[in-house]
Enzyme design. Structure first.
Site, PDB file in Angstrom:
ATOM      1  N   ALA A 134       0.856  -1.195   0.000  1.00 26.22           N
ATOM      2  CA  ALA A 134       0.000   0.000   0.000  1.00 26.22           C
ATOM      3  C   ALA A 134       0.889   1.240   0.000  1.00 26.22           C
ATOM      4  O   ALA A 134       2.100   1.145   0.239  1.00 26.22           O
ATOM      5  CB  ALA A 134      -0.889   0.014   1.239  1.00 26.22           C
ATOM      6  N   LYS A 135       0.312   2.357  -0.243  1.00 25.33           N
ATOM      7  CA  LYS A 135       1.029   3.627  -0.084  1.00 25.33           C
ATOM      8  C   LYS A 135      -0.007   4.724   0.085  1.00 25.33           C
ATOM      9  O   LYS A 135      -1.127   4.597  -0.385  1.00 25.33           O
ATOM     10  CB  LYS A 135       1.875   3.930  -1.329  1.00 25.33           C
ATOM     11  CG  LYS A 135       3.021   4.862  -1.041  1.00 25.33           C
ATOM     12  CD  LYS A 135       4.141   4.104  -0.376  1.00 25.33           C
ATOM     13  CE  LYS A 135       5.391   4.929  -0.221  1.00 25.33           C
ATOM     14  NZ  LYS A 135       6.539   4.033   0.069  1.00 25.33           N
ATOM     15  N   GLY A 136       0.405   5.782   0.751  1.00 27.08           N
ATOM     16  CA  GLY A 136      -0.505   6.908   0.916  1.00 27.08           C
ATOM     17  C   GLY A 136       0.238   8.212   0.781  1.00 27.08           C
ATOM     18  O   GLY A 136       1.468   8.252   0.849  1.00 27.08           O
ATOM     19  N   ASP A 175       7.234   7.846   5.453  1.00 26.78           N
ATOM     20  CA  ASP A 175       7.828   7.905   4.114  1.00 26.78           C
ATOM     21  C   ASP A 175       8.341   9.339   3.949  1.00 26.78           C
ATOM     22  O   ASP A 175       8.630   9.993   4.954  1.00 26.78           O
ATOM     23  CB  ASP A 175       6.762   7.496   3.073  1.00 26.78           C
ATOM     24  CG  ASP A 175       7.383   7.080   1.747  1.00 26.78           C
ATOM     25  OD1 ASP A 175       7.868   5.944   1.650  1.00 26.78           O
ATOM     26  OD2 ASP A 175       7.396   7.887   0.806  1.00 26.78           O
TER      27      ASP A 175
END
Ligand code: GLU
Length: 445
Positions: A134-136, A175
């Site tokens: 996943a990433k946001g 991140d």
């Protein structure tokens, strides 16, 4: 604009035409060289072709499972309401909860987050930890925001993506431009909604509230471990190996520090304000202290000033791009003189530049392997949170070393067997692990 079509002529696969006909989309990658989703997909396509991946699973793995976009109204310190955009993409959860960081940056876009989410799926699979990808991101400029504004953005974004979050479903981490403090706010917001403390909902937390020892250093440590593996493989001495590091955030600075401790000579470092070059070697710990006091490397002065572009072209043994995407492209790949590139950042090399680096015989440790140390210790943190039993830093570092060294060997072995570069081999390792699980689980109808 570079043509990113899969160079299918160079691939000798008995069933190439059937594969191309049924996948249909393989030749679509003619778009912008710097579109990270296209960059990711063209590597995926190449590896899928070599693996002769069946069309059904190929289609499943091309499409993210979930894309969420939320608007984030925030009361700014000025008393005005500002509305930010937040994104969370879950690419694939077949192997376990979705895992991946959240970045705060003006360049965040859905395409970028989709690519980064897929990279997390492949990264977790390369190091064989039981997570999906996943990433946001939130489109904002955190450097221009107060601590209070950052906290309000974080909490409202967390509330916006609440439905997907959870230790068994979606576990964020820091991140670009996010850190332990942001993770503490995220964990607190989630816990307030649940009515009890849920520390396994995120990783990269402060140690005092369930963070793992060694997590902060883990990505840089993984970069050091894989760079040393690469040097050993190439029979190049680690002692005195020259290193240039682009990016002096968490990954670049610690990677540089640990490489120096391993015996390398770090001769150039940089951040977004520019860099410093000193052929005699830069004292990394001293530069880190300077950045702690001054926020950036601007004015550091112990060496000659060097631009970020020129740093990438230095004749070094190891180049560590540890900043952002798309810094090694068709424009400059021919001028890169490093013998080894160890990708601390996600996506620093474009797909079109890969071929040029191959032609030049540069040994590339790809991002999904080189920077997987961070998510590996995130996994350790999640395990410790769920078990309620905490490990010593030494245990964390030993287990990290074992995973990074074994993963490097797995990828190297496949690259030798199939005579492909390390990047293609890493994708092959990852895609075959993820697709095996899809085959076993079948399609729910
Ligand atoms: N943001 C880091 C990465 O890109 C860490 C992700 C995580 O620990 O979940 O790998």
């Amino acid at each position: 604009m570079a043509d990113l079509r899969l160079p299918t002529d160079s691939i000798v696969h008995p069933d190439k035409d059937r594969f191309l006909a049924r996948s249909g989309d393989v030749d679509r990658h003619q778009a912008n060289e710097e579109n990270p989703f296209e960059a990711m997909m063209s590597r995926f396509d190449r590896a899928a072709l070599l693996l002769d991946l069946e069309p059904g699973i190929y289609k499943v793995l091309r499409s993210p499972e979930k894309e969420i976009t939320v608007s984030i109204p925030v009361m700014m310190d000025s008393g005005e309401v500002e509305v930010f955009t937040g994104i969370r993409v879950l690419h694939n959860t077949s192997r376990g909860p979705a895992k991946g960081g959240i970045r705060f940056d003006m360049n965040v876009s859905l395409d970028e987050v989709k690519a980064l989410a897929a990279w997390m799926t492949w990264k977790c699979a390369v190091v064989n930890i039981p997570f999906g990808g996943a990433k946001g991101g939130v489109i904002c400029d955190p450097l221009k925001m107060s601590v209070g504004e950052l906290e309000r953005v974080t909490r409202r974004y967390t509330a916006g993506i609440m439905a997907t979050l959870g230790p068994d479903s979606d576990v964020p981490a820091p991140d670009v431009n996010t850190n332990e403090r942001v993770m503490a706010w995220l964990m607190d917001t989630y816990s307030m909604h649940k009515g009890h403390t849920v520390n396994a909902v995120t990783t990269g937390k402060p140690v005092e509230m369930g963070g793992s020892l060694g997590r902060r250093e883990a990505t840089g440590r993984g970069v050091m471990l894989t760079a040393v593996q690469a040097l050993d493989h190439l029979k190049m001495p680690v002692q005195g190996a020259t290193v240039a590091v682009q990016g002096f955030g968490n990954v670049g600075s610690i990677g540089a520090q640990l490489l120096a401790e391993a015996g390398c000579r770090v001769i150039a470092i940089s951040d977004r304000t520019g860099g410093w070059h000193n052929p005699k070697g830069i004292e990394v710990v001293d530069a880190m202290a300077y950045v702690r006091a001054n926020k950036t490397l601007e004015g550091y002065g112990k060496g000659d000033p060097i631009s970020n572009e020129a740093l990438l072209e230095l004749p070094v043994d190891v180049l560590v791009p540890a900043a952002l995407e798309n810094v090694i492209t068709t424009r400059n790949a021919r001028d890169v003189q490093a013998k080894v590139i160890c990708e601390g950042a996600n996506g620093p090399t474009t797909a079109a530049a890969d071929a040029i680096l191959d032609e030049k015989g540069i040994f590339v440790v790809p991002d999904i392997l080189a920077n997987a140390g961070g998510v590996t210790v995130s996994y350790f943190e999640w395990v410790q949170n769920r078990g309620g039993y905490y490990w010593t830093e030494q245990t964390v570092n030993e287990r990290l070393r074992e995973i990074m060294v074994n993963s490097f060997r797995d990828v190297l072995k496949l690259s030798q067997q199939h005579r492909v570069n390390m990047r293609t081999a890493a994708y092959m390792v990852a895609i075959s692990r993820v697709s095996t699980v899809h085959r076993l689980r079948g399609i729910y109808a």
